[in-house]
Design a protein around this motif. Structure first.
Motif: not given
Length: 309
Positions: A277-301
């Motif tokens: 689980p600790v190793k999975m945090m790296v791809p989650t933070g680098v790949l998945i989290l930015p895409a989710m932020l763009i998806l959620v905050l993109g329309p608001v911006l």
């Protein structure tokens, strides 16, 4: 695409050079591999490929280069300043190829794969632009240079995993054989004869050495244990040597060691699972989290930008 190439002379030059060099190098590489295979078959040593994957091909290539260098049928392409490899002997011993792959063959394979990777990178990158050709050429050369070392590390990890799987089984078989009245050597030979595992093959080679009088039993066992990066196997071998030297019973010791080895292997597996689980945090933070932020905050911006205008 054609207009881009005509407008960029560097891209056109890179495309021409990369395509021609890649084609000629590919043909030369295939011809060299066929020549090496014919030479090795003439040596009658029976070297086989270790699988059909990339790692098996590279390992077989290094073994064949070793045989050809030793027989004097091959000359080195690698410059003399690049023929030494740091910590190669220890790494080759842990990978189980200390006698099959020499340092010169390792350096030669590393140099040739570096050239091949650079040429392929130039050829592929030249299809698009000169800058991309240089970038892919550098990346291909770097990956080709690092590939033999990665193959040895992968082989080392495979040997450690195989040891964890088969060491308890070997101890149980030897304990059962010695409880039936067999000696240590006979029980070990029983395991090596009836079980087709990497550990049984290496133990058989070590047993043949001390049975032929070429090496003492304690030295052969310690050298075999040193090729594994496993403190558990080292402790097992030390317990064998002490019991055989002082004449103490090995049956109870083998059964106790089997339980300890199983517990140690179980603890190592649980540790690797806990780290996942600790190793999975790296791809989650680098790949998945930015895409989710763009998806959620993109329309608001976008709404804020449209409202601001």
């Amino acid at each position: 695409m054609g207009a881009v190439l005509l407008a960029d002379p560097l891209a056109l030059l890179a495309l021409t050079f990369g395509g021609a060099t890649g084609f000629l190098s590919g043909r030369a590489w295939v011809a060299a591999l066929r020549s090496r295979r014919a030479k090795v078959q003439a040596l009658s040593v029976g070297t086989e490929l270790h699988g059909n994957d990339r790692a098996g091909f590279v390992l077989a290539l290094m073994e064949r280069e070793t045989l050809l260098f030793r027989s004097g049928q091959e000359r080195s392409w690698c410059p003399s300043t690049l023929r030494s490899a740091k910590h190669f002997e220890a790494q080759a011993a842990r990978a189980g190829v200390a006698g099959a792959v020499s340092e010169a063959a390792f350096a030669e394979a590393r140099f040739r794969l570096c050239l091949l990777g650079g040429v392929l990178g130039l050829g592929l990158g030249g299809l698009l632009s000169g800058a991309l050709a240089l970038l892919l050429g550098f990346v291909g050369a770097f990956e080709g240079w690092k590939l033999p070392g990665r193959v040895l590390r992968r082989r080392e990890q495979e040997r450690e995993t195989s040891l964890e799987e088969h060491l308890p089984e070997m101890l149980d078989v030897m304990a059962l054989g010695m409880r039936s009245g067999l000696s240590f050597d006979t029980a070990l030979k029983l395991y090596c004869t009836h079980f087709d595992t990497p550990l049984s093959h290496e133990l058989k080679v070590a047993q043949d050495l001390w049975m032929a009088g070429l090496q003492r039993r304690s030295d052969a066992l310690r050298e075999l244990a040193a090729t594994y990066d496993s403190g558990v196997f080292v402790r097992v071998v030390d317990a064998w040597i002490r019991s055989l030297r002082f004449g103490t019973s090995l049956v109870e010791g083998l059964e106790a060691e089997s339980i300890q080895v199983r517990n140690a292997c179980k603890a190592q597996r649980e540790e690797r699972i806990a780290k996942a689980p600790v190793k999975m945090m790296v791809p989650t933070g680098v790949l998945i989290l930015p895409a989710m932020l763009i998806l959620v905050l993109g329309p608001v911006l976008l709404e804020l930008m449209n409202g601001g205008f």
